[in-house]
Design a protein around this motif. Structure first.
Motif, PDB file in Angstrom:
ATOM      1  N   GLN A 138       0.825  -1.208   0.000  1.00  0.00           N
ATOM      2  CA  GLN A 138       0.000   0.000   0.000  1.00  0.00           C
ATOM      3  C   GLN A 138       0.865   1.267   0.000  1.00  0.00           C
ATOM      4  O   GLN A 138       0.459   2.297  -0.542  1.00  0.00           O
ATOM      5  N   PHE A 139       2.051   1.192   0.571  1.00  0.00           N
ATOM      6  CA  PHE A 139       2.977   2.321   0.557  1.00  0.00           C
ATOM      7  C   PHE A 139       3.364   2.667  -0.876  1.00  0.00           C
ATOM      8  O   PHE A 139       3.268   3.828  -1.307  1.00  0.00           O
ATOM      9  N   LEU A 140       3.797   1.677  -1.653  1.00  0.00           N
ATOM     10  CA  LEU A 140       4.230   1.912  -3.035  1.00  0.00           C
ATOM     11  C   LEU A 140       3.059   2.308  -3.932  1.00  0.00           C
ATOM     12  O   LEU A 140       3.212   3.140  -4.836  1.00  0.00           O
ATOM     13  N   TRP A 141       1.894   1.719  -3.694  1.00  0.00           N
ATOM     14  CA  TRP A 141       0.712   2.002  -4.523  1.00  0.00           C
ATOM     15  C   TRP A 141       0.342   3.478  -4.498  1.00  0.00           C
ATOM     16  O   TRP A 141      -0.154   4.019  -5.498  1.00  0.00           O
ATOM     17  N   GLN A 142       0.590   4.135  -3.382  1.00  0.00           N
ATOM     18  CA  GLN A 142       0.143   5.520  -3.233  1.00  0.00           C
ATOM     19  C   GLN A 142       0.853   6.509  -4.159  1.00  0.00           C
ATOM     20  O   GLN A 142       0.307   7.558  -4.485  1.00  0.00           O
ATOM     21  N   PHE A 143       2.070   6.183  -4.595  1.00  0.00           N
ATOM     22  CA  PHE A 143       2.816   7.150  -5.401  1.00  0.00           C
ATOM     23  C   PHE A 143       2.199   7.362  -6.783  1.00  0.00           C
ATOM     24  O   PHE A 143       1.881   8.510  -7.131  1.00  0.00           O
ATOM     25  N   PRO A 144       1.997   6.331  -7.597  1.00  0.00           N
ATOM     26  CA  PRO A 144       1.305   6.595  -8.870  1.00  0.00           C
ATOM     27  C   PRO A 144      -0.118   7.095  -8.669  1.00  0.00           C
ATOM     28  O   PRO A 144      -0.603   7.942  -9.419  1.00  0.00           O
ATOM     29  N   HIS A 145      -0.774   6.596  -7.632  1.00  0.00           N
ATOM     30  CA  HIS A 145      -2.146   7.018  -7.352  1.00  0.00           C
ATOM     31  C   HIS A 145      -2.202   8.516  -7.030  1.00  0.00           C
ATOM     32  O   HIS A 145      -2.969   9.268  -7.644  1.00  0.00           O
ATOM     33  N   PHE A 146      -1.368   8.956  -6.100  1.00  0.00           N
ATOM     34  CA  PHE A 146      -1.451  10.341  -5.650  1.00  0.00           C
ATOM     35  C   PHE A 146      -0.871  11.305  -6.670  1.00  0.00           C
ATOM     36  O   PHE A 146      -1.384  12.412  -6.847  1.00  0.00           O
ATOM     37  N   TRP A 147       0.198  10.904  -7.346  1.00  0.00           N
ATOM     38  CA  TRP A 147       0.762  11.802  -8.354  1.00  0.00           C
ATOM     39  C   TRP A 147      -0.197  11.986  -9.524  1.00  0.00           C
ATOM     40  O   TRP A 147      -0.218  13.046 -10.152  1.00  0.00           O
ATOM     41  N   ALA A 148      -0.987  10.967  -9.829  1.00  0.00           N
ATOM     42  CA  ALA A 148      -2.000  11.115 -10.883  1.00  0.00           C
ATOM     43  C   ALA A 148      -3.056  12.132 -10.456  1.00  0.00           C
ATOM     44  O   ALA A 148      -3.490  12.977 -11.250  1.00  0.00           O
ATOM     45  N   ILE A 149      -3.477  12.072  -9.181  1.00  0.00           N
ATOM     46  CA  ILE A 149      -4.439  13.047  -8.662  1.00  0.00           C
ATOM     47  C   ILE A 149      -3.842  14.455  -8.724  1.00  0.00           C
ATOM     48  O   ILE A 149      -4.492  15.418  -9.166  1.00  0.00           O
ATOM     49  N   ALA A 150      -2.580  14.587  -8.285  1.00  0.00           N
ATOM     50  CA  ALA A 150      -1.921  15.891  -8.284  1.00  0.00           C
ATOM     51  C   ALA A 150      -1.726  16.417  -9.705  1.00  0.00           C
ATOM     52  O   ALA A 150      -1.744  17.631  -9.934  1.00  0.00           O
ATOM     53  N   TRP A 151      -1.533  15.531 -10.667  1.00  0.00           N
ATOM     54  CA  TRP A 151      -1.396  15.907 -12.075  1.00  0.00           C
ATOM     55  C   TRP A 151      -2.712  16.507 -12.578  1.00  0.00           C
ATOM     56  O   TRP A 151      -2.733  17.575 -13.186  1.00  0.00           O
TER      57      TRP A 151
END
Length: 309
Positions: free
Chosen positions: A188-201
């Protein structure tokens, strides 16, 4: 036409006001986000070796405790960020940001729900899970939240409380922090990076206007950011396969093979969406990564559970 009795009007107004207040409290809790967070905690609990049968009562208590703690953290986030929330179209109508709810009422709600959630976890499960929940709440509300305006490292810091629900659920079921819990935490730690950066994009303009620094590149959406999403989606592959090689999940029967196949397919799906973002650099592709990540997490979690039951 006869007049409507004053008592009926008063009751209607009272009921209407109550419903609006309940709606505001639900907005503070962020039900959709909180349910996803608590979902991972429940699955981690069910994956522990000591939980050998489904007890809906205990699952319900874990769900309630997790929702209360998560709701408390989300409320504090909205109280602390009320001024910046008011600047963004996406968040301007939140209860505290819009002025419908006072700061004091927001803090009171956060304190009550936080204490209640920690108590449920400690009393019905163990104080290890309650301690982890308290640490997660504190880190999210008082470290990650203010750090978002300082440096993009906030995403890394925020990924820790974002992944702790897996450890909380594991501790609740296993009474210790063994290897399986750490594997789920890493997932879940690693999953958050593409998930959150996509939201921030997707919401880059809004976030920038409010002073948030959430993308890894200072210049906003760049090839470097897109490359980071690809890198983390690739790192998810060995982590999601690890449960089959440490004995958490079984791939020796039909259910296990189906489970393994679903996880491989989910990883290929996620990698493909991130690669498309890297190739096109389009907001539409970032939105696809965002929505794809929402599907990816429960698919992997449920596939792992399927191989155990």
């Amino acid at each position: 036409m006869g007049k409507i009795p004053a008592e009926t009007l008063d009751l209607s107004m009272t009921q209407g006001g109550l419903m609006k207040k309940i709606k505001d409290y639900l907005q503070l809790v962020k039900p959709s986000l909180s349910i996803m967070v608590v979902f991972s905690s429940v699955i981690a609990y069910l994956l522990t070796p000591k939980v050998v049968k489904l007890d809906w009562g205990m699952v319900g208590l874990l769900f309630a405790g997790g929702m209360l703690v998560t709701g408390s953290a989300n409320t504090i986030n909205q109280v602390v960020e009320r001024d910046t929330d008011a600047m963004m179209k996406r968040t301007a109508k939140r209860p505290v940001a819009s002025g419908r709810m006072s700061v004091e009422e927001g803090w009171a709600f956060a304190i009550i729900t936080g204490i209640a959630g920690v108590f449920i976890l400690g009393y019905f499960f163990n104080w290890l899970s309650a301690g982890l929940a308290t640490f997660s709440l504190f880190m999210y509300a008082f470290i990650y939240t203010p750090l978002k305006k300082v440096n993009s490292i906030a995403v890394l810091v925020g990924a820790i409380p974002g992944a702790l629900p897996c450890l909380i659920g594991w501790a609740a079921g296993d009474d210790q922090l063994s290897l399986g819990g750490w594997v789920l935490f890493a997932f879940q730690f690693l999953w958050q990076f593409p998930h959150f950066w996509a939201i921030a994009w997707v919401a880059h303009a809004d976030y920038s206007n409010a002073g948030f620094k959430l993308l890894p590149a200072d210049k906003g959406p760049t090839k470097f950011t897109a490359f980071q999403t690809v890198m983390y989606s690739l790192l998810l592959v060995p982590v999601t396969l690890a449960p089959y090689f440490i004995g958490m999940s079984n791939y020796g029967d039909v259910k296990g093979m189906v489970s393994l196949g679903l996880i491989v397919a989910a990883n290929l799906f996620m990698i493909g969406r991130c690669l498309k973002l890297y190739r096109t650099m389009e907001v539409k592709a970032a939105r696809n990564v965002m929505f794809g990540s929402y599907m990816y997490l429960p698919v992997v979690m449920l596939a792992l559970l399927m191989s155990k039951i």
